[in-house]
Every structure is written in structure tokens, then in C-alpha cells.
Design a protein around this motif. Structure first.
Motif, PDB file in Angstrom:
ATOM      1  N   GLY A  31     -37.103 -20.643 -43.641  1.00  0.00           N
ATOM      2  CA  GLY A  31     -36.372 -20.081 -45.107  1.00  0.00           C
ATOM      3  C   GLY A  31     -36.613 -20.693 -46.220  1.00  0.00           C
ATOM      4  N   TYR A  32     -36.722 -21.907 -46.137  1.00  0.00           N
ATOM      5  CA  TYR A  32     -37.022 -22.865 -47.328  1.00  0.00           C
ATOM      6  C   TYR A  32     -38.496 -22.690 -47.508  1.00  0.00           C
ATOM      7  CZ  TYR A  32     -32.799 -25.295 -46.029  1.00  0.00           C
ATOM      8  OH  TYR A  32     -31.351 -25.486 -45.781  1.00  0.00           O
ATOM      9  N   ASP A 169     -27.914 -21.107 -48.377  1.00  0.00           N
ATOM     10  CA  ASP A 169     -28.090 -19.587 -48.672  1.00  0.00           C
ATOM     11  C   ASP A 169     -29.362 -19.149 -48.276  1.00  0.00           C
ATOM     12  OD1 ASP A 169     -25.656 -19.598 -49.875  1.00  0.00           O
ATOM     13  OD2 ASP A 169     -26.565 -19.989 -52.132  1.00  0.00           O
ATOM     14  N   VAL A 170     -30.471 -20.013 -47.853  1.00  0.00           N
ATOM     15  CA  VAL A 170     -31.730 -19.487 -47.712  1.00  0.00           C
ATOM     16  C   VAL A 170     -32.156 -19.787 -46.048  1.00  0.00           C
ATOM     17  CG1 VAL A 170     -32.594 -19.762 -49.799  1.00  0.00           C
ATOM     18  CG2 VAL A 170     -33.007 -21.735 -48.349  1.00  0.00           C
ATOM     19  N   LYS A 172     -32.440 -19.484 -42.050  1.00  0.00           N
ATOM     20  CA  LYS A 172     -32.243 -18.344 -41.112  1.00  0.00           C
ATOM     21  C   LYS A 172     -31.630 -18.581 -39.749  1.00  0.00           C
ATOM     22  CE  LYS A 172     -36.007 -16.225 -43.559  1.00  0.00           C
ATOM     23  NZ  LYS A 172     -37.714 -15.759 -43.689  1.00  0.00           N
TER      24      LYS A 172
END
Length: 216
Positions: A31-32, A169-170, A172
Motif C-alpha cells: 500500500g505504501y 490510511d494506505v 492494506k
């Protein structure tokens, strides 16, 4: 020495002379933003995709993925055998904690530690100035959460604790947020920076100071 966080368990530690150590690089599924950076030393605590994506690292580097004592470009390091779960690796396999000595500071990266450390492991790790510690719990298997992270922190007694492997927030994965660790530690702060510079003098007088970094 500078420490920069790319998210999850990936940090770039840069010595005063420019030697760079990258820990646990991850792939795009985490996700990052994948950290495509050059490094002189790369450590991977275990072979899961979110901790061992060395393909993203630029240039030639010394890869550390074993237990033992190592040295490269003036950086002393030691790998200590641990597990990714509380059942001696039966569920998630092995994990290696790495401690690096950079500019006379001892930085300990716990990888995906899944249990409270034994007295022998604590002895093998030795003195710790800065502790890079997973605090968010588990997804699809055990990794220490806030309660165990507090216990590990108290056993190693560092000057500074930098949380990692927690919900943002990012990301998963279903992990706990860093706030739970703050609460159980009795304090902590978002420092609003991705990179912080440390020296031996700046650590004097600090005891388990919790600093949550920003990611890119």
C-alpha cells in the motif's frame, strides 16, 4: 545519523559518513510507495513479501538475512534468531532481529517479531539506543501487538522507540493503529517528519521516548 521511514517496517539508516542501511523493503501490494533507493546494506528479517522485496533496491549492496555477527563498510551488525509467532515458528516461521551500530548508536530492528523476548535473546541483542518496534498486531497470523510491544520495549529499555508495522490510511492489512501503543506506553507523539537526525548526545536523558514518523 539519520533515520527515514518509508512505511511498514522499512527504514533507511544513513551514517554520518554516508553509508546507508535499508531494512525490510516491501513490494507494491503493501500500500505504501515502494522505496526505490540505493543502499550499501539491506537487511531482511524474513522472506515474506512485505519484508524482503530487495528487487526495489538500487545498486550493489550487502544483503543480511542470516543469524550471526557481520560487518560491512564500518557498520557492525548482529542477527538474533526469533520467531514470527508464539509457537516457535510453527505458524509463521522464523524472524531475525537485527541490531546495527551506526555512529556509536545501537539501532535494533525487530522485523515481524511474534513473541516476547527470552532472557537469552535479550542478552544476545545487548544494549539498545533506538528500537524499531512492530506495534500493530497481526494479519493472517501472529505478530506482536500493543501489549506485547510494551513488554518488549521495557525489556530492551531503549532511549527512543520508533513504532512500525501499524495501521495507516494506505496500508492494506488489518493492523491496530499506533494510538493503542501510545496509550499502553503512557505516552507518545506524532513528530510530523519522515526523517530525523540523531546523535549520541541527543539520546542522553531519554528513556523510552516514543516517536511515530510520517511516511512518504
Amino acid at each position: 545519523m539519520k533515520i527515514k521511514w518509508f512505511g511498514h517496517s522499512c527504514f533507511l539508516i544513513t551514517a554520518g559518513n554516508g553509508v546507508r542501511v535499508l531494512t525490510d523493503p516491501f513490494d507494491e501490494t503493501v500500500g505504501y510507495k515502494v522505496p526505490k533507493v540505493a543502499a550499501d546494506i539491506v537487511s531482511t528479517s524474513h522472506e515474506h513479501f512485505d519484508h524482503s522485496y530487495t528487487q526495489a533496491v538500487q545498486g550493489d549492496f550487502f544483503h543480511v538475512n542470516k543469524v550471526g555477527a557481520f560487518s560491512h563498510k564500518g557498520i557492525e551488525m548482529v542477527g538474533v534468531a526469533t520467531f514470527h509467532d508464539e509457537e516457535n515458528g510453527a505458524q509463521r516461521g522464523k524472524n531475525t532481529i537485527y541490531k546495527f551500530i551506526v555512529d556509536r548508536m545501537h539501532i535494533c530492528h525487530c522485523g515481524d517479531l511474534g513473541h516476547v523476548l527470552t532472557s537469552e535473546q535479550i542478552k544476545d541483542i545487548g544494549h539498545v539506543d533506538i528500537l524499531l518496534l512492530p506495534v500493530g498486531g497481526s494479519y493472517n497470523g501472529p505478530t506482536i501487538g500493543p501489549d506485547q510491544a510494551v513488554e518488549v520495549a521495557r525489556l530492551l529499555n531503549p532511549s527512543v522507540i520508533i513504532p512500525m508495522h501499524f495501521n495507516t490510511d494506505v496500508i492494506k492489512f488489518p493492523l491496530a493503529g499506533v494510538e493503542s501503543f501510545f496509550k499502553k506506553m503512557g505516552g507518545g507523539q506524532y513528530i510530523g517528519k519522515q526523517e530525523v537526525e540523531f546523535d549520541k548526545k541527543s539520546l542522553l536523558g531519554l528513556s523510552a521516548s516514543v516517536m511515530a514518523f510520517e511516511y512518504a
